[in-house]
Design a protein around this motif. Structure first.
Motif, PDB file in Angstrom:
ATOM      1  N   MET A   1       9.095   1.816   5.919  1.00 51.49           N
ATOM      2  CA  MET A   1       9.545   0.618   5.257  1.00 51.49           C
ATOM      3  C   MET A   1       8.371  -0.132   4.619  1.00 51.49           C
ATOM      4  O   MET A   1       8.527  -0.727   3.572  1.00 51.49           O
ATOM      5  CB  MET A   1      10.278  -0.253   6.282  1.00 51.49           C
ATOM      6  N   VAL A   2       7.217  -0.072   5.268  1.00 53.91           N
ATOM      7  CA  VAL A   2       6.033  -0.773   4.760  1.00 53.91           C
ATOM      8  C   VAL A   2       5.641  -0.248   3.381  1.00 53.91           C
ATOM      9  O   VAL A   2       5.412  -1.035   2.454  1.00 53.91           O
ATOM     10  CB  VAL A   2       4.856  -0.640   5.761  1.00 53.91           C
ATOM     11  N   LYS A   3       5.591   1.073   3.239  1.00 52.84           N
ATOM     12  CA  LYS A   3       5.179   1.650   1.957  1.00 52.84           C
ATOM     13  C   LYS A   3       6.179   1.304   0.865  1.00 52.84           C
ATOM     14  O   LYS A   3       5.789   1.011  -0.277  1.00 52.84           O
ATOM     15  CB  LYS A   3       5.010   3.163   2.084  1.00 52.84           C
ATOM     16  N   ILE A   4       7.452   1.311   1.186  1.00 47.51           N
ATOM     17  CA  ILE A   4       8.474   0.955   0.198  1.00 47.51           C
ATOM     18  C   ILE A   4       8.289  -0.498  -0.224  1.00 47.51           C
ATOM     19  O   ILE A   4       8.335  -0.818  -1.415  1.00 47.51           O
ATOM     20  CB  ILE A   4       9.894   1.173   0.761  1.00 47.51           C
ATOM     21  N   PHE A   5       8.064  -1.382   0.745  1.00 47.06           N
ATOM     22  CA  PHE A   5       7.852  -2.797   0.450  1.00 47.06           C
ATOM     23  C   PHE A   5       6.647  -2.989  -0.475  1.00 47.06           C
ATOM     24  O   PHE A   5       6.735  -3.682  -1.491  1.00 47.06           O
ATOM     25  CB  PHE A   5       7.650  -3.578   1.757  1.00 47.06           C
ATOM     26  N   VAL A   6       5.529  -2.360  -0.128  1.00 51.39           N
ATOM     27  CA  VAL A   6       4.305  -2.502  -0.928  1.00 51.39           C
ATOM     28  C   VAL A   6       4.514  -1.938  -2.331  1.00 51.39           C
ATOM     29  O   VAL A   6       4.192  -2.590  -3.333  1.00 51.39           O
ATOM     30  CB  VAL A   6       3.107  -1.812  -0.234  1.00 51.39           C
ATOM     31  N   GLU A   7       5.075  -0.744  -2.419  1.00 53.37           N
ATOM     32  CA  GLU A   7       5.245  -0.111  -3.723  1.00 53.37           C
ATOM     33  C   GLU A   7       6.250  -0.864  -4.587  1.00 53.37           C
ATOM     34  O   GLU A   7       6.074  -0.988  -5.805  1.00 53.37           O
ATOM     35  CB  GLU A   7       5.621   1.355  -3.537  1.00 53.37           C
ATOM     36  N   ASN A   8       7.294  -1.429  -3.981  1.00 55.90           N
ATOM     37  CA  ASN A   8       8.233  -2.261  -4.739  1.00 55.90           C
ATOM     38  C   ASN A   8       7.557  -3.527  -5.247  1.00 55.90           C
ATOM     39  O   ASN A   8       7.793  -3.955  -6.374  1.00 55.90           O
ATOM     40  CB  ASN A   8       9.450  -2.636  -3.891  1.00 55.90           C
ATOM     41  N   THR A   9       6.707  -4.107  -4.419  1.00 59.19           N
ATOM     42  CA  THR A   9       5.993  -5.318  -4.830  1.00 59.19           C
ATOM     43  C   THR A   9       5.046  -5.018  -5.991  1.00 59.19           C
ATOM     44  O   THR A   9       4.978  -5.782  -6.965  1.00 59.19           O
ATOM     45  CB  THR A   9       5.222  -5.915  -3.633  1.00 59.19           C
TER      46      THR A   9
ATOM     47  N   GLU B   1      13.980   6.930  -4.127  1.00 60.79           N
ATOM     48  CA  GLU B   1      14.192   8.382  -4.086  1.00 60.79           C
ATOM     49  C   GLU B   1      13.034   9.071  -3.351  1.00 60.79           C
ATOM     50  O   GLU B   1      13.242   9.978  -2.550  1.00 60.79           O
ATOM     51  CB  GLU B   1      14.332   8.934  -5.498  1.00 60.79           C
ATOM     52  N   LYS B   2      11.812   8.620  -3.636  1.00 64.28           N
ATOM     53  CA  LYS B   2      10.619   9.186  -2.995  1.00 64.28           C
ATOM     54  C   LYS B   2      10.711   9.105  -1.472  1.00 64.28           C
ATOM     55  O   LYS B   2      10.311  10.028  -0.766  1.00 64.28           O
ATOM     56  CB  LYS B   2       9.390   8.412  -3.493  1.00 64.28           C
ATOM     57  N   TYR B   3      11.271   8.005  -0.963  1.00 67.02           N
ATOM     58  CA  TYR B   3      11.347   7.791   0.478  1.00 67.02           C
ATOM     59  C   TYR B   3      12.752   8.062   1.038  1.00 67.02           C
ATOM     60  O   TYR B   3      13.018   7.765   2.206  1.00 67.02           O
ATOM     61  CB  TYR B   3      10.882   6.379   0.834  1.00 67.02           C
ATOM     62  N   ASN B   4      13.622   8.623   0.199  1.00 68.96           N
ATOM     63  CA  ASN B   4      14.958   9.038   0.631  1.00 68.96           C
ATOM     64  C   ASN B   4      15.729   7.904   1.306  1.00 68.96           C
ATOM     65  O   ASN B   4      16.234   8.049   2.431  1.00 68.96           O
ATOM     66  CB  ASN B   4      14.863  10.261   1.558  1.00 68.96           C
TER      67      ASN B   4
END
Length: 81
Positions: A1-9, A31-34
């Protein structure tokens, strides 16, 4: 979840001027994190999460951001060119 949060930001900053590009970037990240955008939003907006969880979450965010700074030329957010 952390990587998704950072990359979305990062995507929000990069594509703030272009809603269509932002949506494409976010879709690519999910999609990258399914994970679906709905699943992500539910997790992030879960009001039952404790303060301890969020403290740890943002510590991990800082660690991931720092790791991105040390990796040269890493393409974290897909280029939409």
């Amino acid at each position: 979840m952390v990587k998704i949060f950072v990359e979305n930001t990062i995507a929000q900053e990069r594509y703030s001027h272009s809603p269509d590009s932002l949506q494409l970037a976010k879709s690519a990240i999910f999609e990258k994190y399914n994970i679906s955008s709905d699943e992500y939003e539910k997790a992030i907006n879960n009001s039952e999460m404790s303060a301890i969880y969020w403290d740890e979450f943002f510590k991990e965010v800082r660690v991931y951001l720092d790791s991105l700074k040390t990796v040269s030329n890493q393409q974290v957010i897909p280029s939409l060119k």
